[in-house]
Write a protein that holds these residues in place. Structure first.
Motif, PDB file in Angstrom:
ATOM      1  N   PRO A   1       0.832  -1.212   0.000  1.00 35.16           N
ATOM      2  CA  PRO A   1       0.000   0.000   0.000  1.00 35.16           C
ATOM      3  C   PRO A   1       0.863   1.257   0.000  1.00 35.16           C
ATOM      4  N   GLN A   2       0.501   2.219  -0.796  1.00 32.97           N
ATOM      5  CA  GLN A   2       1.336   3.393  -0.975  1.00 32.97           C
ATOM      6  C   GLN A   2       1.098   4.494   0.057  1.00 32.97           C
ATOM      7  N   LYS A   3       0.214   4.218   1.029  1.00 30.97           N
ATOM      8  CA  LYS A   3       0.012   5.179   2.115  1.00 30.97           C
ATOM      9  C   LYS A   3       0.628   4.691   3.420  1.00 30.97           C
ATOM     10  N   LEU A   4       1.426   3.642   3.351  1.00 29.74           N
ATOM     11  CA  LEU A   4       2.065   3.110   4.553  1.00 29.74           C
ATOM     12  C   LEU A   4       2.969   4.154   5.203  1.00 29.74           C
ATOM     13  N   GLN A   5       2.998   4.124   6.525  1.00 28.65           N
ATOM     14  CA  GLN A   5       3.934   4.951   7.272  1.00 28.65           C
ATOM     15  C   GLN A   5       5.080   4.124   7.846  1.00 28.65           C
ATOM     16  N   ALA A   6       4.841   2.833   8.074  1.00 30.02           N
ATOM     17  CA  ALA A   6       5.872   1.943   8.604  1.00 30.02           C
ATOM     18  C   ALA A   6       5.844   0.627   7.850  1.00 30.02           C
ATOM     19  N   LEU A   7       7.028   0.191   7.400  1.00 30.96           N
ATOM     20  CA  LEU A   7       7.171  -1.084   6.697  1.00 30.96           C
ATOM     21  C   LEU A   7       8.292  -1.873   7.356  1.00 30.96           C
ATOM     22  N   ILE A   8       7.953  -3.058   7.878  1.00 22.84           N
ATOM     23  CA  ILE A   8       8.928  -3.921   8.537  1.00 22.84           C
ATOM     24  C   ILE A   8       8.926  -5.272   7.841  1.00 22.84           C
ATOM     25  N   LEU A   9      10.023  -5.626   7.212  1.00 21.36           N
ATOM     26  CA  LEU A   9      10.170  -6.912   6.543  1.00 21.36           C
ATOM     27  C   LEU A   9      11.344  -7.656   7.173  1.00 21.36           C
ATOM     28  N   ARG A  10      11.050  -8.790   7.778  1.00 24.21           N
ATOM     29  CA  ARG A  10      12.077  -9.596   8.444  1.00 24.21           C
ATOM     30  C   ARG A  10      12.293 -10.880   7.642  1.00 24.21           C
ATOM     31  N   PHE A  11      13.417 -10.922   6.918  1.00 22.37           N
ATOM     32  CA  PHE A  11      13.771 -12.096   6.131  1.00 22.37           C
ATOM     33  C   PHE A  11      15.095 -12.688   6.607  1.00 22.37           C
ATOM     34  N   GLY A  12      15.503 -12.336   7.835  1.00 22.73           N
ATOM     35  CA  GLY A  12      16.781 -12.803   8.335  1.00 22.73           C
ATOM     36  C   GLY A  12      16.907 -14.318   8.292  1.00 22.73           C
ATOM     37  N   PHE A  13      18.019 -14.797   7.772  1.00 21.92           N
ATOM     38  CA  PHE A  13      18.340 -16.216   7.664  1.00 21.92           C
ATOM     39  C   PHE A  13      17.364 -16.972   6.765  1.00 21.92           C
ATOM     40  N   ALA A  14      16.573 -16.233   6.003  1.00 18.72           N
ATOM     41  CA  ALA A  14      15.779 -16.825   4.930  1.00 18.72           C
ATOM     42  C   ALA A  14      16.205 -16.200   3.613  1.00 18.72           C
ATOM     43  N   ALA A  15      17.289 -15.417   3.669  1.00 20.41           N
ATOM     44  CA  ALA A  15      17.711 -14.638   2.499  1.00 20.41           C
ATOM     45  C   ALA A  15      18.759 -15.360   1.658  1.00 20.41           C
ATOM     46  N   LYS A  16      19.049 -16.595   1.980  1.00 17.87           N
ATOM     47  CA  LYS A  16      20.065 -17.325   1.204  1.00 17.87           C
ATOM     48  C   LYS A  16      19.707 -17.425  -0.270  1.00 17.87           C
ATOM     49  N   LYS A  17      18.408 -17.502  -0.565  1.00 21.36           N
ATOM     50  CA  LYS A  17      17.953 -17.651  -1.946  1.00 21.36           C
ATOM     51  C   LYS A  17      17.482 -16.337  -2.551  1.00 21.36           C
ATOM     52  N   VAL A  18      17.687 -15.245  -1.836  1.00 18.42           N
ATOM     53  CA  VAL A  18      17.280 -13.928  -2.330  1.00 18.42           C
ATOM     54  C   VAL A  18      18.451 -13.286  -3.060  1.00 18.42           C
ATOM     55  N   ASP A  19      18.244 -12.874  -4.300  1.00 18.18           N
ATOM     56  CA  ASP A  19      19.312 -12.212  -5.051  1.00 18.18           C
ATOM     57  C   ASP A  19      18.955 -10.745  -5.281  1.00 18.18           C
ATOM     58  N   GLU A  20      19.832 -10.056  -5.983  1.00 19.04           N
ATOM     59  CA  GLU A  20      19.663  -8.616  -6.185  1.00 19.04           C
ATOM     60  C   GLU A  20      18.355  -8.267  -6.894  1.00 19.04           C
ATOM     61  N   GLU A  21      17.863  -9.160  -7.745  1.00 20.48           N
ATOM     62  CA  GLU A  21      16.630  -8.891  -8.482  1.00 20.48           C
ATOM     63  C   GLU A  21      15.457  -8.683  -7.519  1.00 20.48           C
ATOM     64  N   GLY A  22      15.401  -9.495  -6.465  1.00 21.67           N
ATOM     65  CA  GLY A  22      14.326  -9.345  -5.493  1.00 21.67           C
ATOM     66  C   GLY A  22      14.430  -8.041  -4.723  1.00 21.67           C
ATOM     67  N   ILE A  23      15.645  -7.661  -4.324  1.00 20.85           N
ATOM     68  CA  ILE A  23      15.838  -6.408  -3.590  1.00 20.85           C
ATOM     69  C   ILE A  23      15.493  -5.214  -4.479  1.00 20.85           C
ATOM     70  N   GLU A  24      15.860  -5.273  -5.737  1.00 21.30           N
ATOM     71  CA  GLU A  24      15.545  -4.168  -6.650  1.00 21.30           C
ATOM     72  C   GLU A  24      14.037  -4.030  -6.843  1.00 21.30           C
ATOM     73  N   ALA A  25      13.325  -5.163  -6.926  1.00 17.89           N
ATOM     74  CA  ALA A  25      11.864  -5.120  -7.066  1.00 17.89           C
ATOM     75  C   ALA A  25      11.236  -4.487  -5.822  1.00 17.89           C
ATOM     76  N   LEU A  26      11.755  -4.860  -4.662  1.00 13.19           N
ATOM     77  CA  LEU A  26      11.254  -4.275  -3.418  1.00 13.19           C
ATOM     78  C   LEU A  26      11.523  -2.776  -3.378  1.00 13.19           C
ATOM     79  N   ALA A  27      12.723  -2.384  -3.755  1.00 11.00           N
ATOM     80  CA  ALA A  27      13.093  -0.970  -3.703  1.00 11.00           C
ATOM     81  C   ALA A  27      12.173  -0.112  -4.567  1.00 11.00           C
ATOM     82  N   LYS A  28      11.808  -0.623  -5.727  1.00 11.09           N
ATOM     83  CA  LYS A  28      10.935   0.133  -6.636  1.00 11.09           C
ATOM     84  C   LYS A  28       9.550   0.364  -6.028  1.00 11.09           C
ATOM     85  N   ALA A  29       9.151  -0.502  -5.099  1.00 11.24           N
ATOM     86  CA  ALA A  29       7.793  -0.418  -4.547  1.00 11.24           C
ATOM     87  C   ALA A  29       7.736   0.226  -3.168  1.00 11.24           C
TER      88      ALA A  29
END
Length: 449
Positions: free
Chosen positions: A127-155
């Motif tokens: 949602p684009q009216k969020l004031q706080a965004l908390i995403l906890r992917f610690g120790f589940a990020a082994k399979k996360v690459d730059e493409e996923g982070i870039e997609a998140l950053a755009k949103a």
């Protein structure tokens, strides 16, 4: 009871309690939606485990609820897969929830079956009216690459005032992902936490990109760069680059930096950081464990530059073997009249009684924690510490494990000087010179817990 039913329905509808309840009212519908949303949140994790999210229509039920805060916790779930993000995204994209939601927290820590595809699916639905965004992917990020982070950053919503991103153990991540996040930081952000532990592809260039985009509205900044790799290209230049922006963050009150096991961080980076500390800083936490190049010179520069208004200081320099009494004298002897919480954890360094005696404990102090395992302490330093112990200290935590020459004298002096404590912790493992006489002198007056 009929009376209870009548009173409850009239209370919901805002009518006199003893009137005949209305058969239908919009307020009934709102309450039902709220209750169904509460149960949908509570049951989502179990529904994932049983593969019945769609069968229970959870996305539609929760999506219809007008709630300002949503926490979905899947920590440790082996059933959570990339495809599960479709239902979450459909829920977040619904008009009712999207319009009302202000705080979103999704925890996928220790979920081994998700990858960057989860992020790519979830990100467009934020949602684009969020004031706080908390995403906890610690120790589940082994399979996360730059493409996923870039997609998140755009949103990332531009309306955010709080952003918490934890992608610890992201071994595929580095400068590219951090640059994307940095460029997407909202202009009025006040609280930023980035968990970058294990990002072996992170270098000094990544921190340069980050500092270049840090909003001047920041009140708190937490950065975890714990990278246990001999190949890391992160070190003093990166820390100095980050420091170059800190002096411009005039509203910053809380700073938490971890460069644990980053071996190229030493006196140069710490001195640059010290020189840039904002004057209004209230809380400072630095984790520099295993930064083997650190010496008393770097810690002395820090001690001299600590802001006078500091209220909480936590410094972790365990296994930094080049540190000695000069560190305790500089940091523990700093003029900090407002300091209430002092925590120094420096096991494995070359401390003696002279360093411990150099600590200046202000009357404002309420919590003191010293971990000096392995120090060459005999007792006089502890005697001096006892004499200087402020009477208003409520919590005292001392670790002198493996201080093989520590004698009864210091412990007895401490016992005589103990204030009215609420909490006392002492670790004296392998202090072979201590006897019953030392412990007998530790009288606990006004003991509470």
């Amino acid at each position: 009871m009929e009376d209870d039913r009548r009173h409850i329905l009239n209370c919901i509808a805002g009518r006199a309690l003893d009137e005949e309840p209305l058969a239908e009212d919009p307020s009934y519908h709102r309450v039902n939606q709220t209750l169904r949303g509460i149960f949908a949140v509570s049951g989502w994790r179990q529904a994932v485990e049983r593969d019945i999210v769609e069968a229970l229509q959870l996305p539609e039920i929760l999506g219809a609820a007008q709630r300002e805060e949503l926490v979905l916790d899947f920590t440790g779930s082996v059933a959570l897969q990339d495809a599960c993000a479709v239902a979450i995204g459909r829920c977040l994209a619904s008009s009712a929830l999207s319009a009302a939601l202000r705080r979103l927290e999704v925890s996928c820590r220790w979920c081994p079956e998700i990858s960057h595809e989860f992020l790519i699916t979830l990100a467009p639905a934020l949602p684009q009216k969020l004031q706080a965004l908390i995403l906890r992917f610690g120790f589940a990020a082994k399979k996360v690459d730059e493409e996923g982070i870039e997609a998140l950053a755009k949103a990332i919503p531009r309306s955010l005032t709080e952003l918490f991103l934890d992608f610890a153990d992201g071994t595929r991540l580095g400068d590219v992902g951090l640059k994307a996040i940095a460029e997407a930081l909202p202009p009025k952000l006040e609280h930023l936490t980035l968990g970058l532990a294990g990002w072996v592809k992170l270098s000094d260039r990544g921190l340069w990109n980050l500092q270049h985009h840090l909003p001047k509205t920041l009140i708190s900044l937490k950065l975890d760069c714990f990278i246990m790799s001999l190949q890391t290209k992160l070190g003093d230049p990166g820390l100095a680059s980050l420091a170059s922006k800190l002096s411009q963050l005039e509203q910053l009150q809380q700073l938490d930096l971890s460069f644990k096991s980053v071996r190229h961080v030493g006196d140069g980076g710490l001195s640059a950081l010290a020189a840039a500390l904002p004057k209004g800083l209230k809380t400072l936490r630095l984790v520099l464990d295993n930064c083997a190049a650190l010496t008393d010179a770097g810690l002395s520069a820090l001690g001299e530059a600590l802001p006078a208004g500091l209220e909480k200081l936590q410094l972790f320099c365990n296994d930094c073997e080049l540190l000695g009494d000069g560190t305790l004298a500089a940091v523990g002897g700093a003029e900090l009249p407002c300091l209430q919480h002092l925590e120094l954890s420096m096991s494995g360094a070359n401390f003696t009684d002279a360093g411990l005696a150099a600590l200046k404990l202000k009357d404002s102090l309420r919590l003191l924690s010293l971990s000096l395992s392995g120090a060459q302490l005999r007792g006089p330093g502890l005697c001096t510490l006892a004499r200087r112990m402020p009477k208003e200290v409520k919590a005292l935590h001392l670790c002198f494990s493996n201080c093989g020459i520590l004698e009864d004298l210091g412990l007895r002096a401490l016992g005589d000087a103990l204030p009215q404590l609420n909490s006392l912790t002492m670790s004296l493992d392998n202090c072979e010179q201590l006897t019953d006489h030392g412990l007998a002198g530790t009288e606990l007056r006004h003991w509470r817990s």
